[in-house]
Each structure stands twice: as structure tokens, then as C-alpha cells.
Design a protein around this motif. Structure first.
Motif, PDB file in Angstrom:
ATOM      1  N   SER A  38       0.816  -1.212   0.000  1.00 41.95           N
ATOM      2  CA  SER A  38       0.000   0.000   0.000  1.00 41.95           C
ATOM      3  C   SER A  38       0.852   1.266   0.000  1.00 41.95           C
ATOM      4  CB  SER A  38      -0.927   0.010   1.221  1.00 41.95           C
ATOM      5  OG  SER A  38      -0.184   0.049   2.428  1.00 41.95           O
ATOM      6  N   ILE A  39       2.165   1.122   0.233  1.00 43.59           N
ATOM      7  CA  ILE A  39       3.051   2.289   0.229  1.00 43.59           C
ATOM      8  C   ILE A  39       4.177   2.165  -0.796  1.00 43.59           C
ATOM      9  CG2 ILE A  39       2.560   2.986   2.588  1.00 43.59           C
ATOM     10  CD1 ILE A  39       5.029   1.490   3.514  1.00 43.59           C
ATOM     11  N   SER A  40       4.386   0.970  -1.344  1.00 45.06           N
ATOM     12  CA  SER A  40       5.374   0.754  -2.396  1.00 45.06           C
ATOM     13  C   SER A  40       4.874  -0.374  -3.284  1.00 45.06           C
ATOM     14  CB  SER A  40       6.733   0.386  -1.807  1.00 45.06           C
ATOM     15  OG  SER A  40       7.632  -0.051  -2.832  1.00 45.06           O
ATOM     16  N   ARG A  41       4.973  -0.189  -4.595  1.00 46.90           N
ATOM     17  CA  ARG A  41       4.495  -1.244  -5.493  1.00 46.90           C
ATOM     18  C   ARG A  41       5.455  -2.430  -5.533  1.00 46.90           C
ATOM     19  NH1 ARG A  41       3.744   3.064  -9.260  1.00 46.90           N
ATOM     20  NH2 ARG A  41       4.977   2.025 -10.871  1.00 46.90           N
TER      21      ARG A  41
ATOM     22  N   ALA B  49      -3.760   0.185 -13.189  1.00 45.06           N
ATOM     23  CA  ALA B  49      -3.521   1.580 -13.572  1.00 45.06           C
ATOM     24  C   ALA B  49      -3.872   2.526 -12.427  1.00 45.06           C
ATOM     25  CB  ALA B  49      -4.321   1.925 -14.823  1.00 45.06           C
ATOM     26  N   GLU B  50      -4.983   2.261 -11.747  1.00 51.42           N
ATOM     27  CA  GLU B  50      -5.386   3.098 -10.618  1.00 51.42           C
ATOM     28  C   GLU B  50      -4.407   2.944  -9.460  1.00 51.42           C
ATOM     29  OE1 GLU B  50      -6.951   4.209  -6.862  1.00 51.42           O
ATOM     30  OE2 GLU B  50      -6.717   2.098  -7.440  1.00 51.42           O
ATOM     31  N   TYR B  51      -3.979   1.707  -9.214  1.00 46.88           N
ATOM     32  CA  TYR B  51      -3.014   1.428  -8.155  1.00 46.88           C
ATOM     33  C   TYR B  51      -1.686   2.127  -8.442  1.00 46.88           C
ATOM     34  CZ  TYR B  51       0.283  -1.460  -5.447  1.00 46.88           C
ATOM     35  OH  TYR B  51       1.276  -1.910  -4.610  1.00 46.88           O
ATOM     36  N   ARG B  52      -1.251   2.062  -9.685  1.00 45.69           N
ATOM     37  CA  ARG B  52       0.012   2.684 -10.078  1.00 45.69           C
ATOM     38  C   ARG B  52      -0.037   4.200  -9.942  1.00 45.69           C
ATOM     39  NH1 ARG B  52       1.810   0.905 -15.858  1.00 45.69           N
ATOM     40  NH2 ARG B  52      -0.162   1.931 -16.334  1.00 45.69           N
TER      41      ARG B  52
END
Length: 204
Positions: free
Chosen positions: A77-80, A135-138
Motif C-alpha cells: 500500500s506504500i510501495s508497489r 492503472a489506478e493502483y500505479r
């Protein structure tokens, strides 16, 4: 979706780099600065422990779910790419074992360059698997360094598959074993019990 060439070669190249830098840590002979070099070893151990704990934390959310579910909770949730982030901290820790900022910088740059391509290829796969969701997560979570750690979302429940999780723990523990190996070699060389050429390299 088939794994890319970078993904297939990742473990072999990473293992080779780890072995290489452990050897450099053993034979490098930096300037005499006992207090400073001792501090570097403490920083190295702290980073390696943090890397180990962080990788286990990320593995709890990922193992058994990779390419099946888009992980967006916990460290994701703070780094992909929290696994690679904590591995990077471990790489810095291994670099500091050489007691050389030059070798540490070389390792850090090489790590970031190599894993840039790994991450890029994985993002292409995730985009194909999850489309608009990814895409939204990125768009809201940074690729690597957690710029907004206060946005951490723990989630409510995680199902862990034991076998891949244990394998992840074994993989992560290699960093700590590397520290133990270098420390043992330094001890044996200091007591002249191990006949190795410690003066071949002089990286500051």
C-alpha cells in the motif's frame, strides 16, 4: 503469462553478485579506522535484519497470490515493489560489509539498474492481468521508495500458503548468512587462522 528472460536469470545473477561481494568483503583492506569500520558493520547488520523482516512482511501478502490477485495492502500500500525495496536495503548492507563506500555505491547502482528492467517487465504483465485496477493502483502508489508511508493500509486478513512462505523465508535468510560468513572470515583472518590474501584490494 510466461516469465521474461530477466525474471528467469534474476536468481542466478543475484546469487552471483552476492557471492562476489562477500568475497570482496573478505579480501578488501580499507584504511585503518577501527571505530568507523565497526560502525559500518553495525549499520550493515541493522540493514540486513531490516531487509529480512521486511521481505517476510511483504511475502505474507504476496506468496500464493502473485499474478492471481493484485496485492495492494500491507507494504504494497506504500510501495508497489516492497520485496525489491527491502532487497535493496539488504544489498546496501552487503556493500557496507566491504567497509568501502565505493564498492557499496557500485553495488547500489548496479542493483537499481538491473531491477529497473525486472520491475518494468513485471509492470507490463500486471497491466495485462489487471488492466484499469493496476492503472489506478500505479497512479497512487510509488514504484519503489514509499514517499507517503502514512498511507499504509494493513488490511483485515491474509491467507498464507505455508510452502512458498517457507521458501521465501529461506531465500531472505541468505542475507543474514552472508553477514555471518563475512564476520567469521574476518575473525579467522584476524587470528591468522585463515590464510587468505586480505591486502589485494584497498577500496576506501
Amino acid at each position: 503469462m510466461a516469465r521474461t528472460l530477466f525474471e528467469k536469470s534474476r536468481r542466478v545473477l543475484t546469487a552471483a553478485a552476492l557471492v562476489g561481494f562477500v568475497c570482496l568483503a573478505v579480501i578488501n583492506n580499507p584504511p585503518e579506522r577501527p571505530l568507523f569500520n565497526g560502525l559500518l558493520h553495525i549499520m550493515s547488520l541493522a540493514l540486513l535484519v531490516l531487509a529480512f523482516i521486511g521481505r517476510i512482511w511483504a511475502a505474507l501478502y504476496l506468496v500464493g497470490r502473485k499474478s492471481k490477485v493484485l496485492c495492494i495492502e500491507g507494504p504494497f500500500s506504500i510501495s508497489r515493489n516492497p520485496l525489491y525495496l527491502f532487497s535493496f536495503l539488504g544489498a546496501i548492507g552487503i556493500g557496507l560489509l566491504t567497509e568501502s563506500f565505493v564498492l557499496t555505491a557500485i553495488l547500489a547502482i548496479a542493483y537499481l539498474m538491473f531491477y529497473f528492467f525486472i520491475i518494468r517487465d513485471e509492470e507490463r504483465r500486471l497491466d495485462g492481468l489487471f488492466g484499469t485496477g493496476f492503472a489506478e493502483y500505479r497512479s497512487r502508489v510509488p514504484r519503489f521508495f514509499p514517499l507517503k508511508p502514512w498511507r499504509h493500509c494493513r488490511g483485515t486478513e491474509v491467507t498464507v500458503q505455508i510452502r512458498p512462505f517457507i521458501q521465501s523465508m529461506i531465500d531472505s535468510s541468505v542475507l543474514l548468512w552472508a553477514y555471518c560468513l563475512v564476520t567469521l572470515a574476518d575473525t579467522l583472518m584476524g587470528g591468522q587462522m585463515l590464510d587468505l590474501p586480505p591486502n589485494l584490494l584497498h577500496f576506501p
